[in-house]
Design an enzyme around this catalytic site. Structure first.
Site, PDB file in Angstrom:
ATOM      1  N   THR A  91      35.422 -55.416  73.485  1.00  0.00           N
ATOM      2  CA  THR A  91      34.334 -56.058  72.751  1.00  0.00           C
ATOM      3  C   THR A  91      34.773 -57.429  72.261  1.00  0.00           C
ATOM      4  O   THR A  91      34.068 -58.431  72.414  1.00  0.00           O
ATOM      5  CB  THR A  91      33.959 -55.190  71.521  1.00  0.00           C
TER       6      THR A  91
ATOM      7  N   HIS B   5      51.534 -81.557  49.748  1.00  0.00           N
ATOM      8  CA  HIS B   5      50.413 -82.307  49.198  1.00  0.00           C
ATOM      9  C   HIS B   5      50.013 -83.411  50.173  1.00  0.00           C
ATOM     10  O   HIS B   5      50.888 -84.057  50.721  1.00  0.00           O
ATOM     11  CB  HIS B   5      50.813 -82.921  47.858  1.00  0.00           C
TER      12      HIS B   5
HETATM   13  C1  LIG Z   1      29.768 -60.303  67.541  1.00  0.00           C
HETATM   14  C2  LIG Z   1      31.066 -59.734  67.052  1.00  0.00           C
HETATM   15  C3  LIG Z   1      31.972 -60.552  66.421  1.00  0.00           C
HETATM   16  C4  LIG Z   1      33.181 -60.042  65.978  1.00  0.00           C
HETATM   17  N1  LIG Z   1      34.053 -60.885  65.353  1.00  0.00           N
HETATM   18  C5  LIG Z   1      35.231 -60.412  64.910  1.00  0.00           C
HETATM   19  C6  LIG Z   1      36.177 -61.278  64.304  1.00  0.00           C
HETATM   20  O1  LIG Z   1      35.933 -62.480  64.171  1.00  0.00           O
HETATM   21  N2  LIG Z   1      37.349 -60.767  63.892  1.00  0.00           N
HETATM   22  C7  LIG Z   1      37.643 -59.432  64.037  1.00  0.00           C
HETATM   23  O2  LIG Z   1      38.726 -59.014  63.629  1.00  0.00           O
HETATM   24  N3  LIG Z   1      36.775 -58.581  64.608  1.00  0.00           N
HETATM   25  C8  LIG Z   1      35.579 -59.048  65.062  1.00  0.00           C
HETATM   26  N4  LIG Z   1      34.716 -58.190  65.681  1.00  0.00           N
HETATM   27  C9  LIG Z   1      35.094 -56.776  65.792  1.00  0.00           C
HETATM   28  C10 LIG Z   1      36.058 -56.560  66.956  1.00  0.00           C
HETATM   29  O3  LIG Z   1      35.441 -56.972  68.143  1.00  0.00           O
HETATM   30  C11 LIG Z   1      36.463 -55.100  67.036  1.00  0.00           C
HETATM   31  O4  LIG Z   1      36.999 -54.679  65.800  1.00  0.00           O
HETATM   32  C12 LIG Z   1      37.520 -54.887  68.120  1.00  0.00           C
HETATM   33  O5  LIG Z   1      37.039 -55.301  69.374  1.00  0.00           O
HETATM   34  C13 LIG Z   1      37.928 -53.413  68.202  1.00  0.00           C
HETATM   35  O6  LIG Z   1      38.891 -53.260  69.187  1.00  0.00           O
HETATM   36  P1  LIG Z   1      39.110 -51.891  69.949  1.00  0.00           P
HETATM   37  O7  LIG Z   1      40.300 -52.115  70.802  1.00  0.00           O
HETATM   38  O8  LIG Z   1      39.136 -50.768  69.000  1.00  0.00           O
HETATM   39  O9  LIG Z   1      37.811 -51.670  70.845  1.00  0.00           O
HETATM   40  P2  LIG Z   1      36.903 -52.583  71.771  1.00  0.00           P
HETATM   41  O10 LIG Z   1      37.255 -54.011  71.663  1.00  0.00           O
HETATM   42  O11 LIG Z   1      35.508 -52.185  71.480  1.00  0.00           O
HETATM   43  O12 LIG Z   1      37.294 -52.148  73.242  1.00  0.00           O
HETATM   44  C14 LIG Z   1      37.032 -50.878  73.743  1.00  0.00           C
HETATM   45  C15 LIG Z   1      37.016 -50.933  75.253  1.00  0.00           C
HETATM   46  O13 LIG Z   1      37.010 -49.595  75.738  1.00  0.00           O
HETATM   47  C16 LIG Z   1      36.228 -49.544  76.922  1.00  0.00           C
HETATM   48  N5  LIG Z   1      35.814 -48.155  77.126  1.00  0.00           N
HETATM   49  C17 LIG Z   1      35.068 -47.386  76.299  1.00  0.00           C
HETATM   50  N6  LIG Z   1      34.922 -46.144  76.788  1.00  0.00           N
HETATM   51  C18 LIG Z   1      35.592 -46.130  77.980  1.00  0.00           C
HETATM   52  C19 LIG Z   1      35.818 -45.129  78.957  1.00  0.00           C
HETATM   53  N7  LIG Z   1      35.345 -43.887  78.808  1.00  0.00           N
HETATM   54  N8  LIG Z   1      36.530 -45.465  80.047  1.00  0.00           N
HETATM   55  C20 LIG Z   1      37.037 -46.713  80.191  1.00  0.00           C
HETATM   56  N9  LIG Z   1      36.860 -47.696  79.298  1.00  0.00           N
HETATM   57  C21 LIG Z   1      36.157 -47.400  78.199  1.00  0.00           C
HETATM   58  C22 LIG Z   1      35.084 -50.488  76.619  1.00  0.00           C
HETATM   59  O14 LIG Z   1      34.481 -50.937  77.831  1.00  0.00           O
HETATM   60  C23 LIG Z   1      35.766 -51.593  75.843  1.00  0.00           C
HETATM   61  O15 LIG Z   1      36.140 -52.654  76.693  1.00  0.00           O
HETATM   62  C24 LIG Z   1      33.496 -58.675  66.167  1.00  0.00           C
HETATM   63  C25 LIG Z   1      32.590 -57.838  66.824  1.00  0.00           C
HETATM   64  C26 LIG Z   1      31.383 -58.355  67.268  1.00  0.00           C
HETATM   65  C27 LIG Z   1      30.440 -57.447  67.991  1.00  0.00           C
END
Ligand SMILES: Cc1cc2nc3c(=O)[nH]c(=O)nc-3n(C[C@H](O)[C@H](O)[C@H](O)COP(=O)(O)OP(=O)(O)OC[C@H]3O[C@@H](n4cnc5c(N)ncnc54)[C@H](O)[C@@H]3O)c2cc1C
Length: 468
Positions: A43, A447
């Site tokens: 994401t 500063h």
């Molecule tokens: C618009 C927006 C702005 C954001 N801005 C910020 C920011 O500025 N700073 C910040 O810290 N956070 C921000 N976030 C939040 C941040 O994106 C998430 O906290 C972060 O991406 C979480 O990481 P993750 O690795 O847990 O999961 P994710 O990044 O959600 O990745 C999970 C991945 O798993 C894959 N997946 C899921 N199920 C399966 C499966 N069964 N098989 C194979 N693949 C699978 C998905 O396709 C995805 O690519 C933002 C979110 C959004 C929506």
């Protein structure tokens, strides 16, 4: 079915998953990542942190050229928007980042298994990709499947007129009227982008404040500043329906506590009421993995689920849904699997809102300290009294540091102002080392810098700031 066996298989290549995989590979594990998206990075890199910040940076330049450069004596003539070029900038930034992860996978000899993973047993997965299904077996499986947009009952997201944050990143024209449902950081950031580009933006929020969870004073100040920039707010208000037509969207608003309904018209509506853990399609029941009461994968505080050998990190488990939290969890988990020890202090995970001005926060808020009955002292310093902020014409906001009334240990810090997201890092580091406000106040700060406002706020805890 081809068969593949690994030491560690991570499901999901977001900041939690890809960072966990890199650290695991560095530690000598034979590592694979299963990702169903066309590109790596989850994401955050594809439709979250990175594209939103690219549009925030680009729209800020537009806004500066249009409204703020003249005050510095810089004349630019008529400023106009080339939205396709701006979107192209965002796409280029996303590509550079997701390609960067692919490069790091090659460098660290991590296998990317393209496809969708589902459990077939406690240590086996079936991955369905373009070339069919294959079985994958691993000693350790890490669930890092992240989160998805939280829907709002009765409001159908079509990503055209009624969009999620994903659709709000790809609008092909500036809507005349944009209604944002939800006054959290994603709503305010995306609202800010389109407002700078010319949209009339109204934020409708169920609670009586924006940025719930942040320090109350920061929330209030943020709302005031955004209002001055032209954003409208409807707080304590519920959107009960939104109906899209070819020409726009008609919303029904009701007071949160009940009362007469009214109608609000928009060209585009952004639903930004939060995100929820994503476990769809994983067949967790086949492995027997338990969820908690909020449908997050349940862990024991050290990322272990109830099934031996299966772990979970990132947005799919409890804790703030933030990329850096997911990353840190990925590193600590990989190190623990290698027999090392690891620890994350969740109180020290900073939160940043990338509007202008930015807001940033770490540790306890005043509201939390009061509720916990902890005696504290607050030191505050406004950017109006900071020389560098004046030079930059960016004097909105303040730094506030909260310290234990007896020991002077810093318990929290809350900043609204220029570069707040950068300034907070110093305080997070200080807090990691158990710093007192006096430690920060006696540290030499260059500063003229915005950081001097941090030093002055720290001095203000003891009632002795110099420049105010
Ligand atoms: C618009 C927006 C702005 C954001 N801005 C910020 C920011 O500025 N700073 C910040 O810290 N956070 C921000 N976030 C939040 C941040 O994106 C998430 O906290 C972060 O991406 C979480 O990481 P993750 O690795 O847990 O999961 P994710 O990044 O959600 O990745 C999970 C991945 O798993 C894959 N997946 C899921 N199920 C399966 C499966 N069964 N098989 C194979 N693949 C699978 C998905 O396709 C995805 O690519 C933002 C979110 C959004 C929506």
């Amino acid at each position: 079915m081809a068969d593949s066996t690994y030491d560690i298989v991570v499901i999901g290549s977001g900041p939690g998953g890809y960072v966990c995989a890199i650290r695991a590979a560095q530690l000598g594990f034979r590592t694979a990542v299963i990702e169903k998206r066309e590109t790596l990075g989850g994401t955050c890199l594809n439709v979250g942190c990175i594209p939103s910040k690219a549009l925030l940076a680009a729209s800020e330049k537009f806004d500066e050229a249009k409204d703020h450069l003249a005050a510095f004596g810089v004349k630019v003539g008529e400023v106009s928007l080339d939205l396709p070029v701006m979107q192209g900038h965002k796409d280029k930034v996303v590509k550079a980042n997701v390609d960067g992860v692919a490069f790091l996978f090659k460098k660290n000899k991590i296998t990317w298994i393209k496809g969708s993973a589902a459990f077939t047993g406690p240590n086996t997965l079936a991955v369905t990709g373009a070339d069919g299904e294959r079985a994958v077996t691993a000693k350790h499986i890490v669930i890092a499947t992240g989160s998805e947009v939280m829907p709002l009952p009765g409001i159908a997201i079509d990503e055209k007129r009624i969009v999620s944050s994903t659709g709000a990143l790809t609008l092909s024209e500036v809507p005349k009227r944009l209604v944002v449902i939800g006054g959290g950081y994603i709503g305010l950031e995306m609202g800010t982008v389109w407002q700078r580009l010319g949209a009339e933006v109204t934020v409708v929020e169920f609670l009586d404040r924006v940025l719930p969870g942040m320090d109350g004073e920061v929330s209030k100040q943020m709302q005031r500043i955004l209002q001055r920039q032209g954003m409208k707010f409807r707080l304590s208000t519920r959107v009960s329906s939104a109906t899209a037509s070819d020409t726009g969207v008609s919303l029904t608003l009701e007071p949160a506590k009940g009362g007469a309904a009214e109608t609000l018209e928009a060209d585009v509506v952004l639903v930004a009421v939060g995100r929820r853990p994503y476990t769809a399609g994983l067949a967790l029941d086949k492995a027997g993995v338990a969820l908690d009461e909020k449908s997050r994968v349940q862990t024991d505080g050290h990322f272990a689920t109830n099934v031996p050998g299966i772990y979970a990190i990132g947005d799919v488990i409890a804790g703030p849904m933030l990329a850096h939290k997911a990353e840190d969890e990925g590193v600590v988990l990989a190190e623990m699997l290698a027999g090392q020890t690891g620890h994350i202090d969740y109180d020290l995970v900073p939160g940043v809102v990338y509007t202008w001005p930015e807001a940033a926060s770490v540790g306890k808020t005043e509201e939390q300290l009061k509720a916990a009955g902890i005696a504290y002292k607050a030191g505050k310093f406004p950017f109006t009294a900071n020389g560098r902020a004046r030079a930059m014409n960016m004097t909105d906001g303040f730094v506030k540091i909260l310290a234990d009334a007896t020991t002077d240990k810093v318990l929290g810090a809350h900043i609204i102002g220029p570069e707040a997201g950068t300034l907070i890092a110093e305080i997070v580091l200080g807090m990691e080392f158990g710093a007192s406000a006096e430690d920060i106040g006696r540290t030499c700060h260059a500063h003229p810098t915005l950081e001097e406002a941090v030093k002055e706020a720290a001095l203000a805890v003891a009632g002795r700031p110099i420049h105010i």
